[in-house]
Design an enzyme around this catalytic site. Structure first.
Site, PDB file in Angstrom:
ATOM      1  N   LYS A  14     -10.270   0.355  -2.761  1.00 51.36           N
ATOM      2  CA  LYS A  14     -10.226   0.131  -1.316  1.00 51.36           C
ATOM      3  C   LYS A  14     -10.481   1.433  -0.561  1.00 51.36           C
ATOM      4  O   LYS A  14      -9.609   2.286  -0.475  1.00 51.36           O
ATOM      5  CB  LYS A  14      -8.857  -0.431  -0.929  1.00 51.36           C
ATOM      6  CG  LYS A  14      -8.672  -0.622   0.582  1.00 51.36           C
ATOM      7  CD  LYS A  14      -7.333  -1.246   0.902  1.00 51.36           C
ATOM      8  CE  LYS A  14      -7.045  -1.211   2.408  1.00 51.36           C
ATOM      9  NZ  LYS A  14      -5.695  -1.692   2.728  1.00 51.36           N
ATOM     10  N   LYS A  69      -6.795   3.345  -3.558  1.00 58.17           N
ATOM     11  CA  LYS A  69      -7.231   3.363  -2.161  1.00 58.17           C
ATOM     12  C   LYS A  69      -7.409   4.809  -1.719  1.00 58.17           C
ATOM     13  O   LYS A  69      -6.601   5.674  -2.063  1.00 58.17           O
ATOM     14  CB  LYS A  69      -6.158   2.651  -1.333  1.00 58.17           C
ATOM     15  CG  LYS A  69      -6.375   2.641   0.158  1.00 58.17           C
ATOM     16  CD  LYS A  69      -5.310   1.781   0.848  1.00 58.17           C
ATOM     17  CE  LYS A  69      -5.290   2.007   2.343  1.00 58.17           C
ATOM     18  NZ  LYS A  69      -4.221   1.269   3.016  1.00 58.17           N
ATOM     19  N   ASP A  88       0.870  -1.183   0.000  1.00 58.03           N
ATOM     20  CA  ASP A  88       0.000   0.000   0.000  1.00 58.03           C
ATOM     21  C   ASP A  88       0.903   1.227   0.000  1.00 58.03           C
ATOM     22  O   ASP A  88       1.505   1.554   1.023  1.00 58.03           O
ATOM     23  CB  ASP A  88      -0.900   0.007   1.240  1.00 58.03           C
ATOM     24  CG  ASP A  88      -1.995  -1.080   1.170  1.00 58.03           C
ATOM     25  OD1 ASP A  88      -1.754  -2.102   0.503  1.00 58.03           O
ATOM     26  OD2 ASP A  88      -3.059  -0.886   1.772  1.00 58.03           O
TER      27      ASP A  88
END
Lengths: 331, 478
Positions: free
Chosen positions: A267, A231, A163
């Site tokens: 996400k 995300k 991430d």
């Protein structure tokens, strides 16, 4: 076992290659990103609110709760994290509800890079991924070599998913190509010696990007650079995932697949704490993208406290009564 | 399309509504039988189940109601504005308190989805009473002179598409200005007006200030023609509007008419596409398209036609048609068999004239009146579906190349109630708005209503304005 990436046909590869000229220079990239359809804030918020009024009950609710559990990236990102805490979290990820072994396991455990080894060991054989926030999380303010070293460390320690945070400063000052190149470089750093690669999730920190137009632009920017997932946020700022921002990103991945044939996951992270909220997000996915995206391969929740609420709701559905916080584990 | 995440049915309970088997007329504060003794039935359009019987008002009943209103006018108009406001505020609060009951009732009688009656209709109904309650003691500051006077007795005839909301649009400003009213609800949707009569009693409204006379077109005609009313307010079809105009021509009666529409929803190539698609859907499929200001003509710039239509079709495929009482239903039942026949006839004419018809795959219930959301492409200005008001979930798509062409096509209609403009460019938005001959113009949104915003049309869409400060003028002697 990284998330399977579907093999896209020649056609998709060709379509993506034809997008290459839009990233030829910062000017070309800016023209492309600013040429994307605008976002009307009032309309976007109204649509997100309408989707939030869907009534999900009985069988649909039971299905959705289990689906949501299976989509969670169970997260601990504290300076005070210890190996013991990470191991406890991993155990919870495998068997979220000790009293009910039918509860599905979560999608991934998300930790800082130095905890990847611990998590990897604790999760061996479980099928649960280890995700690691790399690239000078959460501020992203470090030199590129540092960010890449951070990423390589995490991958070498066994992270299945990375991430990364983008450089918001570069994006806000219009240095789009810099952000693009950085994402590309991190993606390359996700490669493993055996030719496979860790899955790359690109975090925008949408709460700092100020406008919905920026969110659409940064979504396309990240997808063009090769993001496997986009995300919303780190969970470390005042405004994290919101329904309108997530809806906008869902629309962006839908449009990106239509344009290039490449499918990207989404996400939302931070601030999603209740079952009711999680169901609203699933409704958005369902009505914007459809069932193709309704799996942990393409949609995740970045959350730590959401899981317990889902479990309590799950217990309520099976027993007819609410239990309480002492009937689920603390971590 | 089987979906792994199909929503389970989520029906709203109808137990909150206590329906009597039969309803009389509400005259002079009492429910009474019709002089003619005639009864009609009102059915649920979703199931064709008979909900209740109601009285067929006769000319004699209308006369009784007008006399009651005339008698009440003396005292009601003499009350200080602040006193009238108290009653209106009380009514508004009672509507809020009973909003769940009223929403379910409206959905039962009209066929509209509970999501809309609960989230759109009822909040707006209460808001209209609150808004005009606020005006009642400030009429001297509304710009119509220091002490404007009410007109007297208002005869009001309302349609079936928003039964309670149209009642609020009519009754709230009339009472705030000091008038008394005789209202005739539509023959397919009389129930919420009769429940409103009960709210008037609950609020202690003086007898005769509000009178409800149910019945069919002949009842409405008797009301409009009654020699002792001072004001006619009508919302409905252009055909009936013209008949009313002929009836009152040459009399002293003041008239406002809110009639049909064939609104253009104009999408430029720089529009916020995702929101435009939502706006198009909301413009034509809101309330099954039973909206006089519905955006029934989509004018899309040629360069984005394919992209926009793909997005629109994808969105239309997610619309959920079915049981209006289910909280997840987007499109409910067509209000009546007659209206369904008219929509079917016009849609068939569209196909016969060469336009291309498309509907998403959707299963319609076996009983009741249903029409799938429908899109026509390849429509020209010469097609009937581009000219006549369908009043159903049928969208006609036309294209344009330049802003001038968009204006010319948008204005080339006998109607002029509303229009929509979708563009990110503010200067073009304002340029278009100045050139469009329509009473309401929305930009980057559609079908948004607010009590403070005036509403009304040009040309065959009628005359006069409802809502806002302008809405007061229709009930004051100015």
């Amino acid at each position: 076992m990284p998330t399977t990436v579907p093999a896209y046909g020649k056609e998709a590869a060709g379509r993506l290659a034809s997008m290459a000229d839009v990233t030829a220079s910062n000017g070309a990239l800016r023209r492309f990103l600013h040429g994307l359809p605008g976002v009307d804030a009032v309309g976007l918020q109204a649509r997100a609110a309408t989707l939030g009024t869907r009534s999900i009950k009985t069988t649909a609710k039971a299905y959705a709760i289990d689906l949501a559990v299976s989509m969670i990236d169970l997260t601990t990102l504290e300076g005070a994290d210890t190996p013991g805490k990470v191991r406890a979290l991993c155990a919870k990820g495998v068997h979220p509800d000790p009293t009910d072994r039918t509860a599905p396991k979560v999608a991934a455990i998300c930790v800082y890079p130095d905890m990847v080894g611990v998590a990897k060991e604790a999760l061996a054989g479980s099928g649960i991924h280890v995700a690691s926030v790399a690239t000078a999380f959460p501020a992203g303010r470090a030199a590129l070599p540092v960010k890449l070293a951070d990423t390589r460390d995490a991958v070498a320690a066994g992270a299945d998913e990375i991430d990364m945070v983008i450089d918001r400063g570069a994006f806000l000052s219009g240095r789009y190509l810099e952000v693009f190149e950085e994402i590309k470089a991190v993606k390359e750093a996700c490669a493993r010696p055996d030719g496979s690669a860790a899955h790359l999730k690109v975090i925008f920190e949408t709460g700092e990007l100020q406008t919905y137009d920026n969110v659409r632009r940064v979504s396309w920017l990240a997808m063009l650079a090769g993001a496997d997932f986009i995300k919303t946020s780190t969970g470390k700022v005042a405004v994290n995932a919101t329904p309108p921002v997530t809806l906008l990103m869902l629309e962006a991945v839908r449009d990106f697949r239509a344009a290039t044939g490449v499918q990207v996951g989404v996400k939302p992270a931070g601030g999603i704490r209740t079952t009711k909220d999680a169901l609203k997000y699933l409704v958005m996915v369902n009505e914007t993208l459809g069932e193709e995206w309704l799996t942990a391969d393409w949609f995740r929740f970045g959350a730590s406290s959401l899981l317990n609420d889902l479990l309590m709701q799950r217990q309520k559905l099976s027993t007819g009564r609410y239990s309480g916080p002492d009937y689920v584990t603390v971590d | 399309m089987a979906n792994i995440f199909a929503y389970a049915p989520a029906p709203e309970s109808r137990a909150v509504v206590n329906l009597a088997p039969s309803y009389g007329l509400f005259i002079d504060g009492e429910f009474t039988e019709s002089a003619g003794g005639g009864l009609r039935k009102t059915v649920s359009p979703a199931t064709e189940e008979v909900l209740a019987e109601y009285a067929q008002g006769t000319a004699e009943d209308v006369d009784r109601a007008v006399r009651a209103a005339r008698k009440a006018f003396e005292k009601w108009s003499a009350l200080p504005g602040a006193e009238r406001a108290k009653y209106l505020f009380r009514i508004a609060r009672l509507i809020q308190e009973r909003s769940r009951e009223l929403a379910v009732l409206e959905t039962l009688d009209n066929g509209k989805p509970i999501r809309e009656s609960r989230d759109s209709d009822l909040p707006l109904v209460a808001a209209h009473f609150f808004y005009y309650a606020g005006w009642a003691d400030k009429l001297g500051h509304a710009g119509f002179g220091p002490d404007p006077k009410p007109l007297g007795v208002a005869g009001q005839v309302i349609p079936w598409n928003f039964p309670l909301l149209m009642l609020a649009w009519k009754i709230a400003p009339a009472l705030a200005c000091g008038n008394t009213v005789v209202l005739k609800p539509a023959e397919t949707t009389p129930l919420s007006a009769l429940f409103f009569a009960d709210i008037c009693r609950q609020a202690g409204l003086p007898k005769g200030v509000v009178n409800i006379v149910t019945g069919d077109g002949s009842t409405g005609a008797a009301l409009v023609a009654h020699p002792d009313i001072n004001k006619v307010a009508f919302t409905g079809s252009t055909g009936v509007g013209k008949a009313i105009a002929r009836t009152v021509a040459g009399t002293q009666k003041k008239v406002t008419l809110e009639l049909g529409g064939k609104a253009a929803n104009i999408v430029f190539d720089d529009a916020p596409v995702d929101q435009a698609v939502e706006g198009i859907v909301n413009g034509i499929f809101f309330n099954q398209g039973h909206v006089c200001c519905a955006g029934s003509r989509l004018l899309v710039q040629e360069s984005i036609q394919d992209e926009l239509l793909d997005a629109l079709k994808r969105r239309m495929a997610t619309l959920r048609v079915g049981d209006p009482l289910d909280k997840n239903t987007d499109i409910g039942a067509i209000n009546s068999a007659e209206q369904l026949a008219r929509i079917t006839e016009l849609a068939d004419a569209g196909e016969a004239e060469g336009a291309e018809r498309w509907s998403p795959a959707c299963e319609l219930p076996g009983s009741g009146y249903w029409f799938a959301p429908t899109l026509f492409t390849g429509v020209t200005q010469a097609h009937r579906i581009a000219r006549e008001e369908v009043f159903g979930p049928v969208l006609s798509v036309l294209t344009f190349r330049t802003p001038e062409e968009a204006v010319a096509k948008a204005n080339n209609t006998p109607y002029g109630l509303s229009a929509g403009i979708w563009t990110e460019k503010g200067s073009r938005m304002l340029w278009m708005a100045n050139k469009l001959r329509a009473g309401v113009i929305w930009s980057n949104t559609f079908n948004k209503f607010d009590p403070a915003s005036p509403f009304g049309g040009y040309k065959e869409s009628g005359h006069g304005r409802e809502g806002g400060r302008h809405g007061l003028e229709a009930y004051l002697n100015v």
